[in-house]
Scaffold this motif. Structure first.
Motif, PDB file in Angstrom:
ATOM      1  N   ASP A  94       0.839  -1.212   0.000  1.00 19.74           N
ATOM      2  CA  ASP A  94       0.000   0.000   0.000  1.00 19.74           C
ATOM      3  C   ASP A  94       0.867   1.251   0.000  1.00 19.74           C
ATOM      4  O   ASP A  94       0.587   2.224  -0.713  1.00 19.74           O
ATOM      5  N   LEU A  95       1.939   1.211   0.813  1.00 21.52           N
ATOM      6  CA  LEU A  95       2.858   2.345   0.876  1.00 21.52           C
ATOM      7  C   LEU A  95       3.558   2.536  -0.468  1.00 21.52           C
ATOM      8  O   LEU A  95       3.728   3.672  -0.935  1.00 21.52           O
ATOM      9  N   ARG A  96       3.951   1.436  -1.106  1.00 13.45           N
ATOM     10  CA  ARG A  96       4.598   1.520  -2.425  1.00 13.45           C
ATOM     11  C   ARG A  96       3.664   2.163  -3.442  1.00 13.45           C
ATOM     12  O   ARG A  96       4.084   3.001  -4.246  1.00 13.45           O
ATOM     13  N   LYS A  97       2.398   1.775  -3.392  1.00 20.86           N
ATOM     14  CA  LYS A  97       1.422   2.358  -4.313  1.00 20.86           C
ATOM     15  C   LYS A  97       1.257   3.854  -4.039  1.00 20.86           C
ATOM     16  O   LYS A  97       1.172   4.668  -4.971  1.00 20.86           O
ATOM     17  N   SER A  98       1.224   4.235  -2.763  1.00 20.14           N
ATOM     18  CA  SER A  98       1.076   5.648  -2.402  1.00 20.14           C
ATOM     19  C   SER A  98       2.275   6.470  -2.884  1.00 20.14           C
ATOM     20  O   SER A  98       2.113   7.579  -3.406  1.00 20.14           O
ATOM     21  N   ILE A  99       3.486   5.904  -2.696  1.00 24.33           N
ATOM     22  CA  ILE A  99       4.698   6.593  -3.157  1.00 24.33           C
ATOM     23  C   ILE A  99       4.677   6.740  -4.678  1.00 24.33           C
ATOM     24  O   ILE A  99       5.009   7.797  -5.226  1.00 24.33           O
ATOM     25  N   THR A 100       4.263   5.669  -5.375  1.00 30.44           N
ATOM     26  CA  THR A 100       4.184   5.709  -6.845  1.00 30.44           C
ATOM     27  C   THR A 100       3.215   6.798  -7.304  1.00 30.44           C
ATOM     28  O   THR A 100       3.522   7.568  -8.224  1.00 30.44           O
ATOM     29  N   CYS A 101       2.044   6.864  -6.669  1.00 30.99           N
ATOM     30  CA  CYS A 101       1.049   7.894  -7.025  1.00 30.99           C
ATOM     31  C   CYS A 101       1.592   9.297  -6.767  1.00 30.99           C
ATOM     32  O   CYS A 101       1.345  10.219  -7.555  1.00 30.99           O
ATOM     33  N   TYR A 102       2.347   9.443  -5.670  1.00 33.34           N
ATOM     34  CA  TYR A 102       2.933  10.750  -5.367  1.00 33.34           C
ATOM     35  C   TYR A 102       3.965  11.144  -6.428  1.00 33.34           C
ATOM     36  O   TYR A 102       3.982  12.278  -6.918  1.00 33.34           O
ATOM     37  N   LEU A 103       4.803  10.201  -6.809  1.00 33.17           N
ATOM     38  CA  LEU A 103       5.842  10.486  -7.805  1.00 33.17           C
ATOM     39  C   LEU A 103       5.252  10.769  -9.183  1.00 33.17           C
ATOM     40  O   LEU A 103       5.862  11.473  -9.993  1.00 33.17           O
ATOM     41  N   GLN A 104       4.059  10.239  -9.452  1.00 32.59           N
ATOM     42  CA  GLN A 104       3.410  10.479 -10.737  1.00 32.59           C
ATOM     43  C   GLN A 104       2.993  11.938 -10.915  1.00 32.59           C
ATOM     44  O   GLN A 104       2.691  12.376 -12.037  1.00 32.59           O
ATOM     45  N   LEU A 105       2.996  12.714  -9.834  1.00 33.14           N
ATOM     46  CA  LEU A 105       2.596  14.126  -9.898  1.00 33.14           C
ATOM     47  C   LEU A 105       3.716  15.029 -10.426  1.00 33.14           C
ATOM     48  O   LEU A 105       3.461  16.178 -10.780  1.00 33.14           O
ATOM     49  N   PHE A 106       4.939  14.511 -10.478  1.00 38.12           N
ATOM     50  CA  PHE A 106       6.078  15.325 -10.908  1.00 38.12           C
ATOM     51  C   PHE A 106       6.118  15.447 -12.431  1.00 38.12           C
ATOM     52  O   PHE A 106       5.460  14.688 -13.142  1.00 38.12           O
ATOM     53  N   PRO A 107       6.904  16.413 -12.946  1.00 36.83           N
ATOM     54  CA  PRO A 107       7.038  16.553 -14.403  1.00 36.83           C
ATOM     55  C   PRO A 107       7.569  15.276 -15.039  1.00 36.83           C
ATOM     56  O   PRO A 107       8.176  14.427 -14.377  1.00 36.83           O
ATOM     57  N   LYS A 108       7.400  15.132 -16.338  1.00 35.59           N
ATOM     58  CA  LYS A 108       7.599  13.893 -17.082  1.00 35.59           C
ATOM     59  C   LYS A 108       8.934  13.212 -16.805  1.00 35.59           C
ATOM     60  O   LYS A 108       8.982  12.031 -16.448  1.00 35.59           O
ATOM     61  N   TYR A 109      10.042  13.917 -16.957  1.00 33.11           N
ATOM     62  CA  TYR A 109      11.359  13.280 -16.872  1.00 33.11           C
ATOM     63  C   TYR A 109      11.723  12.949 -15.428  1.00 33.11           C
ATOM     64  O   TYR A 109      12.269  11.878 -15.153  1.00 33.11           O
ATOM     65  N   LEU A 110      11.406  13.855 -14.511  1.00 33.29           N
ATOM     66  CA  LEU A 110      11.641  13.577 -13.092  1.00 33.29           C
ATOM     67  C   LEU A 110      10.758  12.424 -12.641  1.00 33.29           C
ATOM     68  O   LEU A 110      11.195  11.558 -11.869  1.00 33.29           O
ATOM     69  N   ARG A 111       9.537  12.386 -13.126  1.00 33.73           N
ATOM     70  CA  ARG A 111       8.623  11.293 -12.785  1.00 33.73           C
ATOM     71  C   ARG A 111       9.168   9.950 -13.275  1.00 33.73           C
ATOM     72  O   ARG A 111       9.173   8.959 -12.546  1.00 33.73           O
TER      73      ARG A 111
END
Length: 592
Positions: free
Chosen positions: A31-48
């Protein structure tokens, strides 16, 4: 990867949502991994893209787009998925602890607890398992067992743990390169970066050729400088961009420039399409690399390596005439490959009929043309197609054409007269890697291919690329005659034999995947084939092949082979008047 089948869920009934206690911690980590992934998806394309790959070991479609050039350069496994960032993060934490005057024992205890947790959060790939345990084992043994374990012992114990966890992963390129290149680094710590880079290339080339069939000439050079680029640019800016939102745009720009740099290198550097070497050749080349480490006559070993590469390349590119019916699922794709790759012809490309569905179900993935046709061509050392015949407009015959053109150069496309005007065809042409309209040539049965072993028997007049307008292609291998009819209907099959009453064939590609709309009894009686081939998908929605078609073939005493049952079917000209038809279940000798 322990994936045995696929299923479609139509309904879920949740009767008890209580998680057993032994799985609670694991579920919370996921669940934590999924939450971190969703958070990282908010960053700009290359950083994401870089942050999700490095932090949680997740590669979305955007990351594959960004790093397609890095794959072409043969560098993806050297940093993006190698787990090197684990070593750098641990070093950074240890240095930070020194500055803050935190004891080494305290840091070790936290690492013993946190590293296995991070391994789960990062996706537990073979490279992450390797990186985590190579750090964790020495710390654990030092803290609890008072034993100092060196890097080589740690590497050995880690590979045992990884194979106990997932034995079959040994056969993946990621596992092989990850452990092999790490071993090279461990055994050559005192060497300078140039020698290490050359050795890493020497060991990785045979494995890369075995798995990808290609090698970029810049890979050796980039292997030398990629580690500093990763350590001092990619990793720091990824971490800074994620932890400090103020710098996310700057980090994204830096990572964008790095990606553009690799893209330009990939576009400007030549790619060698070597083909797939024999396994014995791969083992021999790796053995010679080991000999190079200990031999005093290094020049002799290097000469032997060069000779092995030259011999293997010549063997791959030397072939006899062959015709391949691809197991492409519910579709059609046939390859004609003449001796020593003098001419490579593809008839149809297969493809998937698309249906409208919800947006969330859309995803980018390799087409069957890339997975099957492109891989086969590259494994045979082929990077260009001389002629691509598209028999008619249906997606299961032409749908893979754009994706194949991105990987394989297509010199000429031949379509039935009238199909070149269709919006659907021109849309696919625009999506392809073909810029010149002159590549497309409309044809009818009057088209002249007298200098080749191919005759076009249909269409007679201009049409609209429908089933009844399908190209009928006759190919002669020595004296063995093949007939490919696309999805031609029975009415036009009769017209073909009426126009060409002396037409015979030895192997008939049954029209329209065995549908009852094709394969007229009169047509089969006139052709008198020895064998019939049916290209069809297993348990397809259309019920192909139809029982009426099978009865027609049986009534005329014609044995038939289906790709859904036999897999890929290959016919090779063994010698004069002697041919071999092979499937995954065995071989059939055909004499003419």
């Amino acid at each position: 990867k322990k994936i045995y089948n696929g299923l479609t869920v139509k309904h879920i009934s949740l009767e008890n949502n209580k998680v057993p206690s032994k799985y609670k911690l694991l579920c919370k980590l996921h669940d934590l991994r999924k939450s971190i992934t969703c958070y990282l998806q908010l960053f700009p394309k290359y950083l994401r893209g870089y942050s999700t790959a490095l932090v949680v070991g997740y590669r979305d479609d955007g990351f594959d787009d960004i790093n397609s050039s890095i794959k072409e350069l043969g560098l993806l496994y050297l940093f993006s998925l190698s787990g090197m960032h684990v070593f750098y993060l641990v070093k950074t934490l240890q240095k930070l602890a020194q500055i803050l005057r935190i004891t080494a024992e305290t840091v070790d205890m936290w690492l013993i607890i946190c590293l296995p947790i991070y391994m789960i959060l990062a996706g537990s790939s073979s490279s992450i398992i390797r990186a985590v345990f190579m750090v964790w084992i020495p710390i654990f043994s030092r803290y609890f067992l008072s034993i100092k374990i060196d890097k080589l012992t740690s590497w050995s114990l880690t590979i045992i743990i990884n194979l106990l966890y997932s034995p079959m992963i040994l056969f993946t390129m990621g596992m092989q390169l990850s452990y092999l290149l790490t071993l090279v680094l461990i055994l050559n710590e005192e060497e300078n970066s140039i020698k290490i880079g050359i050795k890493m290339s020497g060991y990785s080339i045979p494995l890369m050729l075995w798995h990808t069939y290609q090698w970029n000439v810049l890979t050796t050079f980039l292997s030398i400088c990629i580690i500093p680029i990763f350590e001092y640019i990619i990793l720091p800016f990824t971490i800074i961009g994620v932890l400090l939102n103020v710098f996310s745009k700057i980090s994204n720009t830096i990572l964008f420039l790095i990606s553009i740099f690799f893209e330009k290198l990939a576009d400007s550097s030549p790619m060698i399409t070597f083909g797939k070497p024999d396994l014995t050749v791969v083992i021999l080349l790796l053995s010679l690399m080991i000999c190079l480490e200990v031999s005093k006559r290094k020049n002799v070993v290097i000469y032997l390596q060069v000779l092995v590469y030259i011999f293997s390349y010549s063997q791959i590119h030397r072939n006899k005439d062959e015709l391949v019916y691809f197991d492409i699922g519910q579709g059609d794709a046939t390859l004609i490959r003449e001796k020593n790759n003098n001419q490579v012809i593809l008839v149809d490309t297969g493809g998937k009929v698309s249906f409208k569905h919800e947006k969330w179900r859309s995803r980018t993935s390799q087409t069957s043309g890339e997975r099957i046709i492109v891989n086969y061509l590259l494994s045979k050392g082929i990077n260009s197609i001389d002629k691509l015949y598209l028999t008619h407009q249906d997606a299961d015959h032409v749908g893979n054409f754009p994706s194949i053109s991105q990987k394989i150069k297509i010199k000429k496309i031949l379509v039935p007269l009238g199909m070149e005007k269709l919006p659907s065809f021109n849309k696919r042409l625009n999506e392809s890697n073909i810029c010149n309209d002159k590549v497309v040539e409309p044809i009818t049965d009057t088209s002249d291919f007298s200098k080749e072993r191919i005759d076009i028997l249909h269409p007679f007049v201009e049409g609209k690329g429908k089933n009844e307008d399908s190209i009928v292609l006759k190919y002669t291998m020595d004296r063995l005659i093949f007939l490919i009819t696309g999805d031609l209907d029975q009415e036009n099959e009769i017209k073909v034999i009426e126009k060409y009453p002396d037409l015979r064939c030895d192997i008939l590609k049954v029209g329209h995947h065995g549908s009852k709309t094709s394969t007229a009894d009169q047509f089969v009686k006139s052709l008198k084939p020895q064998y019939a081939i049916i290209s069809v998908g297993l348990n397809n929605r259309y019920g192909h092949p139809n029982i009426e078609t099978l009865r027609t073939l049986n009534a005329n005493g014609i044995p038939y082979l289906m790709t859904s049952d036999k897999g890929m079917i290959k016919v090779v000209n063994v010698s004069k008047d002697k041919f071999c038809m092979s499937t995954k279940y065995g071989k059939i000798l055909i004499r003419k």
